[in-house]
Design a protein around this motif. Sequence first.
Motif, PDB file in Angstrom:
ATOM      1  N   VAL A 237      49.174 -51.612   0.826  1.00  0.00           N
ATOM      2  CA  VAL A 237      48.939 -51.822   2.256  1.00  0.00           C
ATOM      3  C   VAL A 237      48.758 -50.483   2.954  1.00  0.00           C
ATOM      4  O   VAL A 237      47.817 -50.283   3.725  1.00  0.00           O
ATOM      5  N   ASP A 240      45.411 -48.774   1.945  1.00  0.00           N
ATOM      6  CA  ASP A 240      44.237 -49.483   2.460  1.00  0.00           C
ATOM      7  C   ASP A 240      44.077 -49.260   3.960  1.00  0.00           C
ATOM      8  O   ASP A 240      42.982 -48.974   4.438  1.00  0.00           O
ATOM      9  N   LEU A 241      45.169 -49.406   4.693  1.00  0.00           N
ATOM     10  CA  LEU A 241      45.081 -49.220   6.144  1.00  0.00           C
ATOM     11  C   LEU A 241      44.735 -47.777   6.478  1.00  0.00           C
ATOM     12  O   LEU A 241      43.928 -47.506   7.359  1.00  0.00           O
ATOM     13  N   LEU A 244      41.039 -47.004   6.057  1.00  0.00           N
ATOM     14  CA  LEU A 244      40.151 -47.578   7.070  1.00  0.00           C
ATOM     15  C   LEU A 244      39.983 -46.645   8.255  1.00  0.00           C
ATOM     16  O   LEU A 244      38.915 -46.549   8.841  1.00  0.00           O
ATOM     17  N   TYR A 245      41.059 -45.965   8.626  1.00  0.00           N
ATOM     18  CA  TYR A 245      40.997 -45.126   9.820  1.00  0.00           C
ATOM     19  C   TYR A 245      41.074 -43.641   9.490  1.00  0.00           C
ATOM     20  O   TYR A 245      41.421 -42.838  10.340  1.00  0.00           O
ATOM     21  N   ALA A 247      38.689 -41.642   8.918  1.00  0.00           N
ATOM     22  CA  ALA A 247      37.658 -40.913   9.661  1.00  0.00           C
ATOM     23  C   ALA A 247      38.193 -40.477  11.025  1.00  0.00           C
ATOM     24  O   ALA A 247      37.992 -39.341  11.439  1.00  0.00           O
ATOM     25  N   THR A 248      38.898 -41.369  11.689  1.00  0.00           N
ATOM     26  CA  THR A 248      39.401 -41.032  13.022  1.00  0.00           C
ATOM     27  C   THR A 248      40.450 -39.941  12.939  1.00  0.00           C
ATOM     28  O   THR A 248      40.519 -39.085  13.798  1.00  0.00           O
TER      29      THR A 248
ATOM     30  N   LEU B 244      33.338 -45.763  11.725  1.00  0.00           N
ATOM     31  CA  LEU B 244      34.288 -46.649  11.082  1.00  0.00           C
ATOM     32  C   LEU B 244      33.583 -47.743  10.289  1.00  0.00           C
ATOM     33  O   LEU B 244      32.435 -48.077  10.545  1.00  0.00           O
ATOM     34  N   ASP B 245      34.303 -48.246   9.364  1.00  0.00           N
ATOM     35  CA  ASP B 245      33.848 -49.345   8.548  1.00  0.00           C
ATOM     36  C   ASP B 245      33.567 -50.568   9.427  1.00  0.00           C
ATOM     37  O   ASP B 245      34.457 -51.038  10.129  1.00  0.00           O
ATOM     38  N   ARG B 248      35.955 -53.525   9.113  1.00  0.00           N
ATOM     39  CA  ARG B 248      37.383 -53.230   9.116  1.00  0.00           C
ATOM     40  C   ARG B 248      38.237 -54.393   9.618  1.00  0.00           C
ATOM     41  O   ARG B 248      39.341 -54.602   9.129  1.00  0.00           O
ATOM     42  N   LYS B 251      38.851 -56.676   6.873  1.00  0.00           N
ATOM     43  CA  LYS B 251      39.704 -56.050   5.861  1.00  0.00           C
ATOM     44  C   LYS B 251      41.146 -56.027   6.314  1.00  0.00           C
ATOM     45  O   LYS B 251      42.052 -56.319   5.539  1.00  0.00           O
ATOM     46  N   ILE B 252      41.345 -55.673   7.595  1.00  0.00           N
ATOM     47  CA  ILE B 252      42.718 -55.657   8.101  1.00  0.00           C
ATOM     48  C   ILE B 252      43.309 -57.058   8.020  1.00  0.00           C
ATOM     49  O   ILE B 252      44.453 -57.242   7.617  1.00  0.00           O
ATOM     50  N   ILE B 255      44.313 -57.582   4.491  1.00  0.00           N
ATOM     51  CA  ILE B 255      45.448 -56.724   4.103  1.00  0.00           C
ATOM     52  C   ILE B 255      46.736 -57.256   4.717  1.00  0.00           C
ATOM     53  O   ILE B 255      47.753 -57.411   4.046  1.00  0.00           O
TER      54      ILE B 255
END
Lengths: 339, 316
Positions: A237, A240-241, A244-245, A247-248, B244-245, B248, B251-252, B255
């Motif tokens: 978890v 993965d999370l 996702l972020y 890049a930010t 961003l993806d 997302r 996906k969230i 998850i």
Amino acid sequence: MSLENTDSKAMVLLMGLRRCGKSSICKVVFHNMQPLDTLYLESTSNPTMEHFSTLIDLAVMELPGQLNYFEPNYDSAELFKSVGALVYVIDSQDEYMNAVTNLAMIIEYAYKVNPSINIEVLIHKVDGLSEDFKVDAQRDIMQRTGEELLELGLDGVQVSFYLTSIFDHSIYEAFSRIVQKLIPELSFLENMLDNLIQHSKIEKAFLFDINSKIYVSTDSNPVDIQTYEVCAEFVDVTIDLFDLYKATQNLISDGNEQPKKRELKNVSQLANGVVIYLRQMIRGLALVALIRPNDTDTENCLTVVDYNIDVFKKGLEKIWANSTTDAAKVAAIDNGDNA
Amino acid sequence: MDDGGNRKKLLLMGRSGSGKSSMRSIIFSNYSAFDTRRLGVTMDVEHSHLRFLGNMTLNLWDCGGQDVFMENYFSKQKDHIFQMVQVLIHVFDVESQEVMKDIEIFTRALRQLRKYSPDAKIFVLLHKMDLVQLDKREELFRLMMKKLKETSADYGFPDLVGFATSIWDESLYRAWSQIVCSLIPNMSVHQSNLKKLKQVMDAYEIILFEKTTCLVICSSNDPGSATTTTTTTSAPTSTTIDKLDPKRFEKISSIMKNYKESCTKLKSGFKNLVLNDNIYVSELSSNMVCFIVLNNSNESHQLVSENIKKASQFFE
């Protein structure tokens, strides 16, 4: 020289008859492949190596099943000398008499060459067996192996057995145990973790390798497989999370003009008050802990945990610094010999 | 028109074996994609009542797709089945051999709907997309949608929305969250509240999830509501978000759902999660979960949780 090199690196040798599931194990544990996708794996024709570095550098070497290691052109003596553990995979859903005989032969040979080798047997593919059958199969295989070894006059050899399947977490559990035997610092780590959990209301703490979700060490409380599963999934978890972020986060650190590499930290609280806590440690290791604050204030409890884990991390760094100097020393001596 | 205002009738139709029950089990019953192999044939209509966002009840009519039952729906039971329908979700198996027959059944359903509930929203799902080669998916989807749009326009449903879905990736969550969002009445209120919250917290992005299903309700960077008419081509919104993806949200969703599942092993539900002091996931109200990504990770912990607490009263 090559021997010395592999000495500083723990090597695990994965063997077994053909189609017993060796490549699948490798793919699932080290490459995060979905267990179902392993149905389509080709038969392995060459020995393959996997490297991954946690606290120790570990290499897993997979040997093709159909090979005969006792052919004179194959340098098996050299190979067996250099490995720390021999993992033999037995397909529990197949006829395993051949496998047991083959195992005994390999043990005889390996033990002669390298008496300090750890011998581990995975009774594999137990997902297809009922509970009674599992126990029967394990007893049967253990007994037959014992008899075979007795016949060869090797009744003193320690062999460990594990029931595994790639469809649940048992394979990770087994690999964790195997890897732990190869870590010389294990007892220190365990002591450190014991100290950590005693003073911070932690119920259970694991030191995970982030990529493979093998745990390198845990405290001395018994491991409950469900706790392990939850903790391993928590690693997923988190990653993965975070991905996702990611890049930010880079963007933000660029703005502050200090692109420092953040360590991962993830704290999650459940409805019944239990806290799952993840902190990145050194070298791709992460500490995952299950905290029960009970009646005390969660915030305060976490502050204490944070502090204690900082101390723990410093300890880890120290151990690591020492073990690297050891390795450097070995390398230095090695070079000296050559010069 | 909709009895009680909050009971929504959703028809889930499609021919036998197209994957209707699998979808339902994954989204609403916490099945994993692998578990759906155990599902058998649906006999006749299987009703499920799902509470969504507290006051909304979704009556999902999972209509077994074997020809015998199908005939029945269009003849004997037609007024029972097609009355007061809010949403028709028609599922097409992309691997189906009898495409014309699939479409014919779709038109028969449309015909009944025009008669009994002309206000219904129509969604089509081209399901089992994972069985099609990657480079062919786009074209197949376009062709099929063109055909289906023409058909549905003939029957007085011009704004048909379609999705390419598969149970093996996140596309299923995307489709269902848009379907379910189309039923939420006060969407614009949520949207504007979320925008305000984003400003107050100086957040990079805030996403709102339904608690039990983890379906996305809305997000702060979405200009329109989630009930857009665009289909697969996900429109990137603003420039900063471009990086961003685009998948997302889904996906969230998956998850978080997996995480909730693993929490049940500790016999508990999920309450909150803080990742790197920068991503906060927390319950916002009894039926919503918010996912907040902050611009600034040095924000005090207490300040953020206080803000979330304050915000929660606006999302009840």
